[in-house]
Design an enzyme around this catalytic site. Sequence first.
Site, PDB file in Angstrom:
ATOM      1  N   LEU A 165       2.338  -7.141   3.313  1.00 45.72           N
ATOM      2  CA  LEU A 165       2.220  -5.681   3.431  1.00 45.72           C
ATOM      3  C   LEU A 165       2.933  -4.925   2.320  1.00 45.72           C
ATOM      4  O   LEU A 165       4.011  -5.311   1.869  1.00 45.72           O
ATOM      5  CB  LEU A 165       2.746  -5.231   4.799  1.00 45.72           C
ATOM      6  CG  LEU A 165       2.015  -5.846   6.005  1.00 45.72           C
ATOM      7  CD1 LEU A 165       2.613  -5.335   7.304  1.00 45.72           C
ATOM      8  CD2 LEU A 165       0.517  -5.579   5.959  1.00 45.72           C
ATOM      9  N   GLY A 171       0.422   0.561   0.389  1.00 49.46           N
ATOM     10  CA  GLY A 171      -0.986   0.874   0.660  1.00 49.46           C
ATOM     11  C   GLY A 171      -1.280   0.675   2.143  1.00 49.46           C
ATOM     12  O   GLY A 171      -1.855   1.540   2.811  1.00 49.46           O
ATOM     13  N   HIS A 172      -0.854  -0.461   2.671  1.00 48.90           N
ATOM     14  CA  HIS A 172      -1.044  -0.734   4.108  1.00 48.90           C
ATOM     15  C   HIS A 172      -0.286   0.302   4.944  1.00 48.90           C
ATOM     16  O   HIS A 172      -0.781   0.774   5.961  1.00 48.90           O
ATOM     17  CB  HIS A 172      -0.507  -2.132   4.465  1.00 48.90           C
ATOM     18  CG  HIS A 172      -1.198  -3.264   3.777  1.00 48.90           C
ATOM     19  ND1 HIS A 172      -0.567  -4.077   2.866  1.00 48.90           N
ATOM     20  CD2 HIS A 172      -2.471  -3.728   3.866  1.00 48.90           C
ATOM     21  CE1 HIS A 172      -1.416  -5.005   2.438  1.00 48.90           C
ATOM     22  NE2 HIS A 172      -2.577  -4.810   3.021  1.00 48.90           N
ATOM     23  N   GLN A 194     -13.819 -15.296   4.145  1.00 52.25           N
ATOM     24  CA  GLN A 194     -14.157 -14.287   3.132  1.00 52.25           C
ATOM     25  C   GLN A 194     -13.727 -14.714   1.726  1.00 52.25           C
ATOM     26  O   GLN A 194     -13.908 -13.980   0.763  1.00 52.25           O
ATOM     27  CB  GLN A 194     -13.577 -12.914   3.494  1.00 52.25           C
ATOM     28  CG  GLN A 194     -12.088 -12.766   3.291  1.00 52.25           C
ATOM     29  CD  GLN A 194     -11.616 -11.377   3.680  1.00 52.25           C
ATOM     30  OE1 GLN A 194     -11.702 -10.991   4.839  1.00 52.25           O
ATOM     31  NE2 GLN A 194     -11.122 -10.619   2.708  1.00 52.25           N
ATOM     32  N   GLY A 224      -8.875   1.219   3.374  1.00 52.26           N
ATOM     33  CA  GLY A 224      -8.390   1.787   2.108  1.00 52.26           C
ATOM     34  C   GLY A 224      -9.516   1.987   1.099  1.00 52.26           C
ATOM     35  O   GLY A 224     -10.443   1.170   1.006  1.00 52.26           O
ATOM     36  N   LYS A 236      -9.296   1.633  -1.958  1.00 51.14           N
ATOM     37  CA  LYS A 236      -9.224   0.607  -3.003  1.00 51.14           C
ATOM     38  C   LYS A 236     -10.375  -0.393  -2.856  1.00 51.14           C
ATOM     39  O   LYS A 236     -10.949  -0.829  -3.837  1.00 51.14           O
ATOM     40  CB  LYS A 236      -7.889  -0.118  -2.924  1.00 51.14           C
ATOM     41  CG  LYS A 236      -7.874  -1.291  -3.839  1.00 51.14           C
ATOM     42  CD  LYS A 236      -6.547  -1.916  -3.978  1.00 51.14           C
ATOM     43  CE  LYS A 236      -6.691  -3.154  -4.799  1.00 51.14           C
ATOM     44  NZ  LYS A 236      -7.385  -4.215  -4.064  1.00 51.14           N
ATOM     45  N   ASP A 237     -10.693  -0.721  -1.594  1.00 49.13           N
ATOM     46  CA  ASP A 237     -11.798  -1.649  -1.327  1.00 49.13           C
ATOM     47  C   ASP A 237     -13.003  -0.822  -0.869  1.00 49.13           C
ATOM     48  O   ASP A 237     -13.440  -0.916   0.277  1.00 49.13           O
ATOM     49  CB  ASP A 237     -11.368  -2.659  -0.261  1.00 49.13           C
ATOM     50  CG  ASP A 237     -10.155  -3.451  -0.714  1.00 49.13           C
ATOM     51  OD1 ASP A 237     -10.314  -4.356  -1.529  1.00 49.13           O
ATOM     52  OD2 ASP A 237      -9.030  -3.126  -0.276  1.00 49.13           O
ATOM     53  N   LEU A 283      -1.845  -0.660  -5.581  1.00 47.97           N
ATOM     54  CA  LEU A 283      -1.040  -1.692  -4.910  1.00 47.97           C
ATOM     55  C   LEU A 283      -1.977  -2.721  -4.277  1.00 47.97           C
ATOM     56  O   LEU A 283      -3.015  -2.375  -3.737  1.00 47.97           O
ATOM     57  CB  LEU A 283      -0.161  -1.064  -3.841  1.00 47.97           C
ATOM     58  CG  LEU A 283       0.901  -0.083  -4.330  1.00 47.97           C
ATOM     59  CD1 LEU A 283       1.746   0.413  -3.160  1.00 47.97           C
ATOM     60  CD2 LEU A 283       1.796  -0.730  -5.378  1.00 47.97           C
ATOM     61  N   ARG A 298      -2.103  -9.219  -3.999  1.00 48.72           N
ATOM     62  CA  ARG A 298      -2.268 -10.173  -5.105  1.00 48.72           C
ATOM     63  C   ARG A 298      -1.427  -9.804  -6.331  1.00 48.72           C
ATOM     64  O   ARG A 298      -1.181 -10.662  -7.178  1.00 48.72           O
ATOM     65  CB  ARG A 298      -3.730 -10.257  -5.531  1.00 48.72           C
ATOM     66  CG  ARG A 298      -4.594 -11.083  -4.605  1.00 48.72           C
ATOM     67  CD  ARG A 298      -5.919 -11.384  -5.280  1.00 48.72           C
ATOM     68  NE  ARG A 298      -6.746 -12.258  -4.469  1.00 48.72           N
ATOM     69  CZ  ARG A 298      -7.573 -11.831  -3.530  1.00 48.72           C
ATOM     70  NH1 ARG A 298      -7.681 -10.550  -3.296  1.00 48.72           N
ATOM     71  NH2 ARG A 298      -8.293 -12.701  -2.830  1.00 48.72           N
TER      72      ARG A 298
HETATM   73  P1  AMP Z   1      -5.844  -6.347   2.666  1.00 49.23           P
HETATM   74  O1  AMP Z   1      -4.594  -6.742   3.379  1.00 49.23           O
HETATM   75  O2  AMP Z   1      -5.749  -6.437   1.182  1.00 49.23           O
HETATM   76  O3  AMP Z   1      -7.075  -7.001   3.229  1.00 49.23           O
HETATM   77  O4  AMP Z   1      -6.037  -4.788   2.946  1.00 49.23           O
HETATM   78  C1  AMP Z   1      -6.016  -4.266   4.244  1.00 49.23           C
HETATM   79  C2  AMP Z   1      -6.418  -2.804   4.184  1.00 49.23           C
HETATM   80  O5  AMP Z   1      -5.493  -2.106   3.332  1.00 49.23           O
HETATM   81  C3  AMP Z   1      -7.823  -2.581   3.583  1.00 49.23           C
HETATM   82  O6  AMP Z   1      -8.472  -1.539   4.293  1.00 49.23           O
HETATM   83  C4  AMP Z   1      -7.510  -2.179   2.170  1.00 49.23           C
HETATM   84  O7  AMP Z   1      -8.519  -1.383   1.572  1.00 49.23           O
HETATM   85  C5  AMP Z   1      -6.224  -1.385   2.351  1.00 49.23           C
HETATM   86  N1  AMP Z   1      -5.464  -1.319   1.094  1.00 49.23           N
HETATM   87  C6  AMP Z   1      -5.121  -2.355   0.290  1.00 49.23           C
HETATM   88  N2  AMP Z   1      -4.465  -1.913  -0.817  1.00 49.23           N
HETATM   89  C7  AMP Z   1      -4.422  -0.555  -0.706  1.00 49.23           C
HETATM   90  C8  AMP Z   1      -3.898   0.489  -1.533  1.00 49.23           C
HETATM   91  N3  AMP Z   1      -3.301   0.246  -2.695  1.00 49.23           N
HETATM   92  N4  AMP Z   1      -4.024   1.761  -1.097  1.00 49.23           N
HETATM   93  C9  AMP Z   1      -4.642   2.040   0.081  1.00 49.23           C
HETATM   94  N5  AMP Z   1      -5.156   1.105   0.908  1.00 49.23           N
HETATM   95  C10 AMP Z   1      -5.063  -0.179   0.519  1.00 49.23           C
END
Ligand code: AMP
Length: 270
Positions: free
Chosen positions: A29, A32-33, A57, A142, A144-145, A179, A182
Amino acid sequence: MKILKNIKDLKKAISKISNLGFVPTMGGLHKGHISLIKLSKKKCNKTLVSIYVNPIQFNRISDFRNYPRNLNNDIKILKKHKVDFLFIPHTKEILKNKNKKIVIKNKDKILCAIHRKGHFEGVLEIMNRFVKIIFPKYIFLGEKDYQQYFLIKKYFKKRFKNTRIYLSKTIRDKNLIALSTRNMLLNKKKLRIASNIVKILIKFKKDISKNNNKILDIKSLKKELSKKFDIKIDYLEIRNKYNLSLNIKKNSYKVFIAYYLGQIRMIDNF
Ligand code: AMP
């Protein structure tokens, strides 16, 4: 915070909550999260976060194995932000029964859907399973995706009529890099390249808004970036932000990029 590790306990814990916000994550985390969690806490009575590194995935086993995991630290962060429920499912249970696969239409096979074969099928499959168990009022995703958000919204509209999807803006570090879990795998040199690429693309988008003809420069920009930073670029494209088509209208577009810094695949949009 209640930590739930199986579906039965989860269902029992949330059965009486009507206004539940759901924040799906793969852990590791960062801010962003946390921005998604804060939004959920603002809009909903209770917030449920899931942490699950979804194997179906990933299209490369090495990427799945190397994905950063730090559950103890994640739990500390979630407690600090007063999250109500944390769901940490086991693969054995969550992927147990075979469902009818969600098939992505040819029209949607663009951007990451071409370059990461099976990726979104895996995302939609696991999200479908989660939502069928949780039935949240809101899901927070987010920007970002963005393609992930677009597809979840599109494919879940009819399936889950009582669940709304909320898009939250991309959180960046001081060097403007989005953010991402990775990013922990990047050294200083790679972080510098990532930051430079963001700055170039932000400027490029500004230039387009002043002069639409600049859209035509995208192909040469792709070549230029690839040469300048010695990187493999999966795509650099401008697409309509409402339907992801190539039919671009004024102020309704986004610039999408996916590229590699060594083994690490980076995505962003502006
Ligand atoms: P992940 O853990 O990478 O699968 O992301 C979980 C959620 O957090 C997804 O909806 C992502 O789009 C969102 N997320 C990841 N990075 C960011 C970021 N930098 N800003 C906003 N949301 C983010």
